[in-house]
Write an enzyme that holds these catalytic residues in place. Structure first.
Site, PDB file in Angstrom:
ATOM      1  N   ASP A  61     -10.505  -3.135  -5.508  1.00  0.00           N
ATOM      2  CA  ASP A  61      -9.933  -2.408  -4.371  1.00  0.00           C
ATOM      3  C   ASP A  61     -10.738  -1.129  -4.162  1.00  0.00           C
ATOM      4  O   ASP A  61     -10.714  -0.232  -5.003  1.00  0.00           O
ATOM      5  CB  ASP A  61      -8.468  -2.079  -4.660  1.00  0.00           C
ATOM      6  CG  ASP A  61      -7.750  -1.451  -3.463  1.00  0.00           C
ATOM      7  OD1 ASP A  61      -8.439  -0.868  -2.595  1.00  0.00           O
ATOM      8  OD2 ASP A  61      -6.515  -1.536  -3.417  1.00  0.00           O
ATOM      9  N   SER A 100       0.827  -1.196   0.000  1.00  0.00           N
ATOM     10  CA  SER A 100       0.000   0.000   0.000  1.00  0.00           C
ATOM     11  C   SER A 100       0.870   1.259   0.000  1.00  0.00           C
ATOM     12  O   SER A 100       1.649   1.456  -0.925  1.00  0.00           O
ATOM     13  CB  SER A 100      -0.942  -0.042   1.211  1.00  0.00           C
ATOM     14  OG  SER A 100      -1.959   0.920   1.103  1.00  0.00           O
ATOM     15  N   HIS A 146      -8.532  -4.409  -0.931  1.00  0.00           N
ATOM     16  CA  HIS A 146      -7.293  -3.723  -0.602  1.00  0.00           C
ATOM     17  C   HIS A 146      -6.519  -4.542   0.417  1.00  0.00           C
ATOM     18  O   HIS A 146      -6.908  -4.648   1.580  1.00  0.00           O
ATOM     19  CB  HIS A 146      -7.565  -2.325  -0.041  1.00  0.00           C
ATOM     20  CG  HIS A 146      -6.320  -1.502   0.152  1.00  0.00           C
ATOM     21  ND1 HIS A 146      -5.677  -0.870  -0.896  1.00  0.00           N
ATOM     22  CD2 HIS A 146      -5.578  -1.236   1.251  1.00  0.00           C
ATOM     23  CE1 HIS A 146      -4.613  -0.235  -0.449  1.00  0.00           C
ATOM     24  NE2 HIS A 146      -4.526  -0.451   0.854  1.00  0.00           N
TER      25      HIS A 146
END
Length: 438
Positions: free
Chosen positions: A364, A229, A395
């Site tokens: 996501d 991320s 995600h």
């Protein structure tokens, strides 16, 4: 005075209502219960429809979409990494919902999380900050026999104690990798700040300090760079900032990053896929982290953070407001736009020359599909880049399982290690060929 009498015959389903005045009788035959049954069926059908739509049950499973250049390395990787070409199959009942995958990752991390044993390291920085990372030694030898260290950068506000990091580290250790995990500056609840700044979206100083320490301490080790991320943005920016940062790096893997902070924050204000709600929840988490260091930030004389900034922080409901009132001031940016532009990897990622795997999921809810154009274009133009886009996974979820219960290891964990193993074997083979030709 009127008296009403309601009588029902269960066998005939006939309902009668009689009054003692007026001499009239209303009789309801089979039509009324039939109407009630129809309403019930419609309600059940509606609920089932909503469940099917919310859980995305009709969406078919499929292999990831792979974008790559036609090179010997790409063909080798796709041949030796079957997880990149086979179907990713999430848990049947809920795994096709990007929201549920994301929420489970956020709240639970992983299931049956192991507890790898590591050593916490403290590195003093030039500006007075203290970077920390956890070092986990390998369990067993790598298949190539080489000394290889994974340098890992977690997601926003995360550290080595998060469940998804612990699961990935334990699995990597057992595959023969030493692991070094950065703890984002200010993220650990029991470690005080020693300078008036915290981690930001794209500051690479702490990650660079960790990588430098690993290179000095283990002069024979080769590096595999992994970012999750926000960490994906940091590692790609780090590698692209200076060519020397890629020395002894075998490959890089970035998972679920948004590539451009400026574009990402614009999409975070949209209600599509509940993105505005996720924005609010992430902002609340960031507020807690920053306010946990309130006294430290206010007490330091050289701090750019004062009571005015903290008052605006209390009222913030989005990451953009927090970035504008607090985060950009850690590094003296004049505007929010400048902060996002300078801290995004989108201006550096094309300078990476080592093998680079970019992983994203189409469902996501945090990363808008328009942001993935950066990764797609990069893979179409650069021979060292492979972009893998799954249909499901949310995600940082990527859970696998049969029907209801997920497996401890995710598709993400396994595909990263599979890819890095293939790269290690490729580099080993290339080194042997070069040695024999000399």
């Amino acid at each position: 005075m009127k008296y009403f009498l309601l009588a029902a015959s269960r066998s005939t389903h006939t309902y009668k209502m009689t009054t003692t005045e007026g001499g009239y009788i209303h009789t309801f035959g089979p039509e009324l219960p039939a109407m009630f049954d129809g309403v019930k069926l419609a309600a059940v059908a509606t609920i089932l429809y909503i469940i099917v739509r919310c859980l995305n049950l009709k969406s078919p499973t499929a292999p990831p979409e792979i974008i790559y250049q036609d090179t010997l390395l790409s063909h080798y990787l796709l041949k030796t990494c079957p997880m990149l070409t086979k179907e990713y199959i999430p848990p049947l009942l809920w795994g096709k919902s990007g929201h549920i995958q994301t929420v489970l990752y956020g709240k639970m991390g992983r299931v049956n999380t192991p507890t790898p044993c590591g050593v916490r390291m403290f590195l003093p920085m030039q500006d007075g900050a203290t970077a920390t990372f956890d070092l986990f030694e390998t369990i067993g030898a790598h298949t190539t026999g080489d000394d290889i260290t994974m340098v890992i950068c977690p997601g926003i506000g995360n550290h080595s104690e998060k469940n998804y990091i612990r699961t990935f580290v334990d699995y990597s250790q057992r595959q023969g990798y030493r692991c070094a995990v950065l703890n984002h500056l200010g993220a650990l609840p029991n470690v005080e700040l020693t300078s008036p700044r915290m981690f930001t979206y794209g500051c690479t100083w702490e990650f660079g300090a960790m990588v430098g320490y690993i290179k000095r301490t283990f002069p024979q080790t080769l590096l595999v760079v992994v970012g999750f991320s926000l960490g994906g943005n940091i590692v790609c920016k780090f590698l692209g900032e200076n060519q020397s940062n890629q020395d002894r790096v075998l490959c890089c893997v970035s998972v679920c990053q948004g590539y451009s902070a400026l574009r990402a924050q614009e999409t975070f204000l949209q209600w599509d896929q509940c993105r505005r709600l996720y924005n609010f929840m992430l902002a609340e988490n960031m507020k807690k982290i920053i306010l946990s260091h309130r006294d430290s930030l206010l007490a330091m004389q050289c701090s750019n953070i004062g009571d005015g900034e903290l008052n605006r922080l209390y009222a913030a409901t989005s990451l953009m407001q927090i970035d504008d009132s607090i985060m950009r001031k850690f590094h003296g940016y004049d505007s929010l736009r400048e902060y996002y532009e300078k801290e995004s990897c989108v201006h550096y990622i094309h300078k990476i020359t080592v093998p680079l795997l970019l992983l994203n999921s189409l469902d996501d809810p945090l990363v808008h599909p328009s942001l993935l154009a950066v990764a797609r274009t990069l893979a179409e133009k650069m021979p060292n880049v492979i972009f893998a886009l799954t249909q499901h996974g949310g995600h940082m979820g990527f859970f696998e399982g049969a029907v209801l219960f997920p497996q401890p290891l995710t598709w993400m964990d396994k595909v990263i290690v599979e890819y890095t193993n293939a790269i290690c074997r490729w580099e080993k083979k290339q080194s042997v060929c070069q040695s024999s030709s000399e």
